[in-house]
Design a protein around this motif. Structure first.
Motif, mmCIF file in Angstrom:
data_model
loop_
_atom_site.group_PDB
_atom_site.id
_atom_site.type_symbol
_atom_site.label_atom_id
_atom_site.label_comp_id
_atom_site.label_asym_id
_atom_site.label_seq_id
_atom_site.Cartn_x
_atom_site.Cartn_y
_atom_site.Cartn_z
ATOM 1 N N TYR A 60 0.815 -1.218 0.000
ATOM 2 C CA TYR A 60 0.000 0.000 0.000
ATOM 3 C C TYR A 60 0.852 1.273 0.000
ATOM 4 O O TYR A 60 0.328 2.375 0.102
ATOM 5 N N CYS A 89 -7.914 -3.965 -4.105
ATOM 6 C CA CYS A 89 -7.599 -3.535 -2.735
ATOM 7 C C CYS A 89 -7.395 -2.024 -2.617
ATOM 8 O O CYS A 89 -6.441 -1.551 -2.002
ATOM 9 N N CYS A 127 -12.259 -7.092 -2.974
ATOM 10 C CA CYS A 127 -11.009 -7.529 -2.356
ATOM 11 C C CYS A 127 -11.226 -7.572 -0.836
ATOM 12 O O CYS A 127 -12.314 -7.951 -0.393
ATOM 13 N N CYS A 128 -10.216 -7.175 -0.071
ATOM 14 C CA CYS A 128 -10.273 -7.410 1.373
ATOM 15 C C CYS A 128 -11.524 -6.840 2.025
ATOM 16 O O CYS A 128 -11.955 -5.731 1.724
HETATM 17 ZN ZN LIG Z 1 -7.112 -6.953 -0.664
#
Ligand SMILES: [Zn+2]
Ligand SMILES: C[S+](C)CC[C@H](N)C(=O)O
Ligand SMILES: N[C@@H](CCS)C(=O)O
Length: 336
Positions: A154, A251, A318-319
């Motif tokens: 990230y 993400c 995603c997450c």
């Molecule tokens: Zn993710």
């Protein structure tokens, strides 16, 4: 003489999307769903730990996403690296077998799903417009930052010691093993900078990888990937590689997605894929998700039609997204 007909990589995606009914549904967060079912991922291997401790749970989560309508499921190899396994005392050979196992589990889930669907155990028509739509298994390759386990997928800040060549060396054998694992494609996920995208294109070419791939970037805002490199430049790198059949975002907070789709389109005609997270922020120290202040992204399913109209043709989560998110996306896309 019989000539072998070899499909151009881009036609694989065109045909796949056509058979899915023009757009496709991706699965949702795998690791966070494993957590929701009780897995403890507080480990440098993160979700890859479950390849050792709970393969049955991985298979179950894949099945839940298929049952929710996913056309593509992504294997549990995001943070499965030979280097990460070696740090745990797992030999290179065993590590390679674990990579293969991640794809095998996803393929098994697909077989079980198909069998149950054919026997009418599940009412497939509730989640799928096209009952004969294909299902692809994508082999996940998480970024170098994922392996570092410090959240640097990230930030994209890998430091001066990391070069194009060192990234290629890091990923080479894993890509080679996953390319021969029986997966339909390789999903390069959560790519945080241009350098790693470039490394992947060179690897695909140097290794003569025969299955197609997608490149999916983690982004910090509506114009730039996590490191600050413009998404347009990253998408242009993906565009330059014939083996790449999709370019997109994962993400990343849903609020940035619309603008990101527009930027990607300036650089490529390849299929655009979008699988955002819940909009929460990941704390790599505690390995927990924290609410972002002042923004609400939670219900991004209401944006899905707009993303489709803007040019995205594969959408998932995603997450911190769940099978319910995917069921709702599937419904939103099927009403097109
Ligand atoms: Zn993710
Ligand atoms: C996509 S992030 C939430 C994956 C986990 C991270 N690489 C870590 O190990 O903390
Ligand atoms: N495919 C991975 C991506 C993490 S960012 C997962 O869903 O766990």
């Amino acid at each position: 003489m019989v000539l072998k007909r070899v499909d151009h990589p881009s036609s694989l995606m065109t045909n796949f999307l056509r058979r899915c009914g023009s757009s496709a549904v991706l699965d949702g967060g795998l690791a966070t769903e494993l957590e929701r079912h009780g897995a403890d991922l507080n480990d440098p291997l993160w979700s890859a730990k479950c390849l050792l401790s709970s393969p049955h749970l991985i298979r179950r989560v894949h099945l839940d996403y298929l049952e929710a309508g996913a056309n593509i499921i992504i294997s549990s190899s995001y943070q499965a690296t030979l280097q990460g396994f070696e740090a745990k005392g797992i030999s290179r050979k065993e590590g390679e077998a674990l990579l293969e196992k991640s794809v095998k589990i996803a393929c098994e889930a697909r077989d079980i799903y198909k069998e149950r669907a054919s026997k009418g155990v599940w009412d497939v028509s509730a989640t799928r417009d096209h009952e004969q739509a294909p299902i692809w298994v994508a082999a996940s390759v998480g970024s170098y930052g994922a392996y570092l386990s410090d959240g640097s997928e990230y930030s994209g800040m890998y430091g001066d010691g990391v070069s194009l060549d060192s990234l290629k060396d890091f990923h080479r054998r894993r890509v080679e093993v996953l390319a021969a694992s029986g997966a339909d494609l390789i999903a390069f996920e959560t790519i945080p900078n241009k350098l790693e995208a470039k490394a992947y294109t060179e690897l695909l070419e140097e290794e003569g990888v025969e299955i197609p791939a997608w490149f999916s970037f983690s982004c910090k805002d509506g114009a730039n990937v996590a490191s600050g490199d413009p998404i347009e430049e990253c998408a242009a790198i993906a565009d330059s590689c014939e083996q790449v059949i999709g370019v997109g975002i994962n993400c990343t907070a849903p609020r940035f997605v619309h603008q990101l789709i527009q930027s990607i389109q300036k650089a490529t005609n390849k299929a655009i894929l979008i699988y955002p997270n819940s909009g929460e922020t990941y704390d790599a120290n505690t390995k927990e998700w924290v609410k972002s202040s002042g923004v609400s992204d939670v219900d991004f399913v209401s944006y899905v039609k707009k993303w489709r109209e803007a040019g995205a043709s594969l959408v998932g989560g995603c997450c911190r997204t769940t099978p319910n998110t995917i069921r709702a996306i599937s419904k939103a896309l099927s009403n097109n």
